[in-house]
Design an enzyme around this catalytic site. Sequence first.
Site, PDB file in Angstrom:
ATOM      1  N   GLU B 470       0.874  -1.126   0.020  1.00  0.00           N
ATOM      2  CA  GLU B 470       0.100   0.035  -0.122  1.00  0.00           C
ATOM      3  C   GLU B 470       0.904   1.125   0.053  1.00  0.00           C
ATOM      4  O   GLU B 470       0.803   2.087   0.821  1.00  0.00           O
ATOM      5  CB  GLU B 470      -0.795  -0.048   1.080  1.00  0.00           C
ATOM      6  N   GLU B 538      -4.058 -10.031  -0.025  1.00  0.00           N
ATOM      7  CA  GLU B 538      -5.038 -10.035   1.189  1.00  0.00           C
ATOM      8  C   GLU B 538      -6.482 -10.529   0.618  1.00  0.00           C
ATOM      9  O   GLU B 538      -6.836  -9.689  -0.119  1.00  0.00           O
ATOM     10  CB  GLU B 538      -4.874  -8.575   2.111  1.00  0.00           C
TER      11      GLU B 538
END
Lengths: 321, 630
Positions: B470, B538
Amino acid sequence: MGYTTNQLHVIYGDGALGVSGADFHYLFSYERGGLESLQIHGKEWLYRTPKPTFWRATTDNDRGNHFSEKSAQWLAANQFSPCTQVAVSIDGQLLPELPIAPLNNRYTNNETAAEVALTFTFSTNTVPSTPVTITYTVTGTGKIHVQVHFTGNAALPDLPALGLRLIMPTTATGFDYTGLAGETYPDRQAGAAHGTYHIDGLPVTPYLVPQDCGMHMATQQVTVTRDQTQNNADQARMPFALTFEQATHPFAFSCLPYTAEELENATHMEELPLPRRTVLTIYGAVRGVGGIDSWGADVDAQYHIPASQAIDFDFNISPKH
Amino acid sequence: MQADLEWLDDPEVFRVNQLPAHSDHAFYQTNAEITQTSSYVQSLNGIWQFSFAKTPAERPLNFYDPNFDASAFESITVPGHIELAGYGQIQYINTLYPWEGQVFRRPPYTLNADQLVSGLFSDAIDNTVGSYLKTFELTPAFQGKRTIIQFQGVEEALYVWLNGHFVGYAEDSFTPSEFDLTPFITTGKNTLAVRVYKRSTAAFIEDQDMFRFSGIFRDVNLLALPAVHIADLDLRPTVTTDWHTGNLAVTTKLSCAATTTTATLQLTVTDPAGTVIAQQTQPRANTVTFDPITVTDVQLWGPATPNLYQVTLTVLTANQHIMEVVPYQFGFRKVELRADKVIYVNNQRLIINGVNRHEWNAKTGRVLSIADMQADIQTMLANHINADRTCHYPDQLPWYTLCDQAGIYLMAENNLESHGSWQKLGAIEPSYNVPGDNPHWLAAVVDRARTNYELFKNHPAVIFWSLGNESYAGSDIAAMNRFYKTHDTSRLVHYEGVVHTPDLKDQISDVESRMYESPKNIAAYLDNDPQKPFIDCEYMHDMGNSLGGMQAYNDLIDRYPMYQGGFIWDFIDQALLVHDPISGHDVLRYGGDFDDRHSDYEFSGDGLLFADRTPKPAMQEVNYYYGLHN
């Protein structure tokens, strides 16, 4: 009188209908709107009358996708839905009115019946409202067939769950069930082996923020064991048990020391009250827990409970001999 | 050289006098030590003297001076977090920077400001400081040898002095920092002084979703280097496409006390049964390359068969005395992204039954014991979990070896997460994103890539390098990708954030990686001429009572060869065990329970295990679905 004929003794009271046999005595209360007393072998099994339940405590996934906000009416319904009607049938004959004075003045203490059925109609505290009926049919051995019918209304939001909640006066020492291993939900049960399992005590799964837990899907039967009562004249600490069995279909259940509302209000495990009762909820429908994410992804559509359609489920309560 | 406090403010100063990163091999004085503790290692773990300051301005200035009066110092246990020792405030926050609403702050060299911001961290109100002192004497085995100090993990900026002399500076909290103490060390009492700042410009790229701590939280060791020492070991095992033959290339870099020291380097290779299959000797040189070694009937490494071979390198004096022994277990396995755009390991389609794993212990935070790590491995093996993404930083060194031995695939992540700089209230807003395309932030992130690579390059468990998490995407992250591509052909590179900048997809990541994507959207990607295989880096966010609907992901495995599985978020709840004075019980607490604001509250409670390592009920579902493709 003797009970060898499998006849129920029926006591036509002014506030309640008593139904008894050799080792059981049930009270159906017109005032309290349901089964007020479930006494088997002298032990009381109910703390308050069973109520239809529409709420399971918010899970993290529910919170993330705002499900609980959208379906909040069902929380009010869970807490505040009144019983608006009581109907009594004796041996298949519906009585035109409640058999209270002066109608019951003609009875003695010797009335019997082969089958007694009572239907309690609840009016959900939602806008619009929809009726839910609970019908208890008692036959000669003391077996109670419990049927729950949810009428539904397309104007209402999805339900978190639909069940019947029975609160017992003291905590259970444990329960045994035949069904799926572990804690299962409609969208999380593939990994669960079918079998017969014993659970010690009333474990609450310690999620960081308390939430719905302890669900057991696809259950054939559950037996709850307690060893103490609230009866001041009964200090014995001997185990006693009661069994809830599948009638037409398997059911889901959870057996916890807390109501959904108590779980809902706690932000940590240690904020839950001291366990003092047993809350057995038998479910006919359970919403899935979801899992794609916890900030917006909905539970898959097939694991929703739309309020638009009728839901029926049933089970039997059987005093063991 | 003197320490400069303003290094905290400068993203281009991140390692001063730090030794180059190298392989994570252990080294011993004798063969007999291999199964025990190396006499070349002296642990400095334990009780240190400690002084806490809320701000840099309040720190004790000349505490590193040997004549400094430290009688006012308190004590602290190393390794440990300063916050869990009761000094700084515990805070849990996810995306936003931990100073949200407390301090207005932008990364240097962004928003068209081509300059540093004076005092950004060096004169901040929210930069707590730990001043550590440790006195030690060298053990006999260290006398006359070069002495290195190794900090295996310090959050977040570290200054080191020895006996009053400035030694060095380091950032990058989750990788070892090594400094040469030899010029300053004495045979008697030595005074080590360490200053740890909670924040520096590294804070902008270490914005991981976790409890925010500071301090020396991993082991501190002194290392004695013999006159000739194996500084780096590079093992390159390959497998021929007949799957029966292995080839091993071994290169070492040696460091020496004096260029005149004579020594030889002996190599022994043993198979998984311990049988010697190759031996070679080479004279000492700065770089020693052994002749290629062929292994017939090679036993491949994989999750079902974690076969490990071993190299043992022995440095011998001219008189054939052992100076140093380096054993290293390695494996033969081949990772390929083939023309069919499917990843294969050892000629079989890769299916990742993975988890993301933060390092966590409810009592000690990110200070983990070997027993914790071993328990996690056992939990993984018992539930058909075959892969771990180290999120989002390199883990403690033993973890990689444990995964080699257990047959757990690793996606080895860089210490990089900068979502506070581009993700605002769920929306993408990269106006001050770092590292982005920023030339002033480039060196720091490429250094992190290099360190991660050099440390763990010999581990067969590592099948992916992951550029971080991220952190959006730009030319700096593309440069990290290039680093791995030029140094390592035996692994693939993963990065999810390029999903936001499709123009860079041919420069970043071998896989199409997404997080929390719906099965429907994954199918849409795979039905629409996909260019890369798909991985969920994820998925199945296991917060609280969750993990419903795994069936839909499992179905994708059966439908699409290019769907290669994913990593459940995540392995263990992050929560802290705290004594509750009201109930009298030890209870688990989460973000906001320490009066910490801004907080993301219980959002870190998303593990397959509760924070005390007991499995959540959902684990039986993981066990079932992961067991279908193991």
